[in-house]
Design an enzyme around this catalytic site. Structure first.
Site: not given
Ligand code: OAD
Length: 251
Positions: A190, A119, A67, A215
């Site tokens: 996301t 989160h 972290y 996305n």
């Molecule tokens: P992910 O890493 O799962 O997904 C990120 C998404 O962002 C993907 O679908 C990419 O295609 C998209 N992406 C990448 N670059 C981008 C850009 N410039 N503009 C728009 N989209 C883009 O991340 P999350 O869905 O946020 O939890 O993950 C959810 C949770 O899983 C997080 O909050 C974390 C993790 O475990 C905790 O830490 C508690």
């Protein structure tokens, strides 16, 4: 050519409530790694070793090192156009709400004063024994390694929702309410792999909101969206802003 057709544009311009729901992708243009994409954190690290209560109990030093490393990246990063446009939109209208899965603090640094950090926040810590909460920088606790409570000297932990942990009930209730009453839900960056945020977006849509996804990839939620904009949020959001507010400058 406009991204938004006239009916969606008018809906956005007149909506009594719009919810932005953001994930790690919105911060990737600021240099913060995502979780599941190429080079994503969960491709290189095991969540069960670093982001569970059991991992912290077993090896708090390792968890803190991880972290501390991530916090340093967040500290050095700057909000990008995606964060800035959402903040500007919120300043313009109290009907624009922000729910984020991100813990990086870039939305508040961009100027979003009201937001739900589902989160948690990587700059905040809480005591494993008493109810104390501290801000690592403001409370002078931002040294590397283990950190201890200023009130009772017990071990502090990141104020982040780890795998297997409950969400903060107040934040969750507020998020459900916002999603139920929204007419537009804008999903940004996301992968929709985590059930609570995914259910929030689905709830908005079930209750009549139109879904807009920004996305570069398709997700589990793409089929239920009215629009999927295949691109980076720092590029697509400025275009949407210009269409919704044609008389406004970006400054
Ligand atoms: P992910 O890493 O799962 O997904 C990120 C998404 O962002 C993907 O679908 C990419 O295609 C998209 N992406 C990448 N670059 C981008 C850009 N410039 N503009 C728009 N989209 C883009 O991340 P999350 O869905 O946020 O939890 O993950 C959810 C949770 O899983 C997080 O909050 C974390 C993790 O475990 C905790 O830490 C508690």
């Amino acid at each position: 050519m406009n991204l938004l057709p006239q009916d969606s544009l008018e809906l956005i311009q007149n909506a009594p409530s719009i919810v932005f729901l953001t994930g790690a992708g919105i911060s990737s243009e600021s240099g913060i790694p995502t979780f599941r994409g190429e080079g994503g954190l969960w491709k290189n690290f095991r969540a069960e070793d670093l982001a569970t209560p059991e991992a912290f109990q077993k090896n708090p030093k390792l968890v803190w090192e991880w972290y501390d490393w991530r916090r340093e990246i967040c500290q050095k990063a700057k909000p990008n156009l995606g964060h800035l446009i959402i903040a500007k939109w919120q300043k313009k209208s109290s009907s624009v709400h922000l729910i984020t899965q991100n813990v990086d603090g870039l939305h508040p640094r961009a100027g979003s004063e009201t937001l739900i950090e589902l989160h948690g926040n990587i700059f905040r810590v809480r005591c494993t024994n008493c109810t104390s909460i501290f801000h690592l920088e403001k409370d002078g606790l931002d040294h590397p390694g283990l950190k201890f409570c200023k009130e009772c000297d017990s071990l502090l932990r990141p104020d982040i929702v780890w795998f297997g942990e409950e969400y903060n009930q107040n934040l969750l209730t507020k998020s459900w309410e916002l999603c139920k009453q929204s007419q537009v839900v804008i999903l940004i960056g996301t992968s929709a792999n985590v059930s609570v945020p995914t259910n929030l977006a689905q709830t908005a849509i079930r209750n009549g909101a139109i879904g807009i996804e920004i996305n570069p990839e398709e997700t589990n939620l793409t089929p239920s969206m009215k629009h999927h904009f295949d691109g980076k949020s720092g590029e697509v959001l400025p275009q949407i802003w210009k269409e919704v507010f044609p008389d406004e400058t970006m400054e």
